[in-house]
Design an enzyme around this catalytic site. Structure first.
Site, PDB file in Angstrom:
ATOM      1  CB  VAL A  65      39.674  28.254   6.020  1.00  0.00           C
ATOM      2  CG1 VAL A  65      38.968  28.927   7.188  1.00  0.00           C
ATOM      3  CG2 VAL A  65      39.417  26.758   6.014  1.00  0.00           C
ATOM      4  CB  SER A  66      43.293  29.455   2.168  1.00  0.00           C
ATOM      5  OG  SER A  66      42.693  30.686   1.888  1.00  0.00           O
ATOM      6  CB  SER A  67      45.450  25.717   4.028  1.00  0.00           C
ATOM      7  OG  SER A  67      45.639  26.434   5.222  1.00  0.00           O
ATOM      8  CD  GLN A  70      43.853  29.363   6.688  1.00  0.00           C
ATOM      9  OE1 GLN A  70      43.333  29.009   5.633  1.00  0.00           O
ATOM     10  NE2 GLN A  70      44.281  30.595   6.911  1.00  0.00           N
TER      11      GLN A  70
END
Length: 136
Positions: A65-67, A70
């Protein structure tokens, strides 16, 4: 008598290797009327072939996931991948990463690429193509 594809799978080599062995006399295949190669596995002694030992390669389930906000999605991705791999009967390892899909320096991704380049990975399981990398 088995086909070249079945024999290749049995010995853990490529079909082209069996063709080369047939041409150089290392392992001569019997031929069908149509010229297809056939192998009698009971007549072949594997130690007489110069085959490398089969590598114990693994299945990797990769989630990203990006961040940080999340993280719940990362957990869901991991669970989906683990359930899928377990249902296939595969022994697997899960790698998770937190970071942009355009960041090539994530620890998990670097470890994954090292294992792939070292021929330690048989299959890679991801939920979506963009979970590995966005580009490239």
């Amino acid at each position: 008598m088995v086909s070249i594809g079945e024999a290749a799978k049995h010995f853990g080599v490529a079909q082209s290797t069996l063709r080369r062995w047939d041409e150089d006399g290392t392992l001569v295949a019997k031929r069908t009327e149509n010229g297809h190669r056939r192998y009698d596995l009971s007549e072949i002694r594997p130690h007489s072939l110069n085959t490398p030992p089969k590598l114990d390669r693994k299945t990797i389930a990769y989630a990203r996931v990006s961040s940080r906000d999340q993280k719940d999605d990362l957990l869901r991705q991991s669970q989906v991948l683990e359930l899928y791999c377990a249902r296939q009967g595969w022994t697997f390892e899960t790698i998770t990463d937190l970071g942009s899909g355009m960041n090539y320096k994530k620890k998990g991704l670097k470890n994954l690429l090292d294992d792939i380049l070292s021929n330690k990975v048989e299959r890679l399981v991801i939920t979506h193509k963009d979970r590995l990398l966005r580009f490239g």
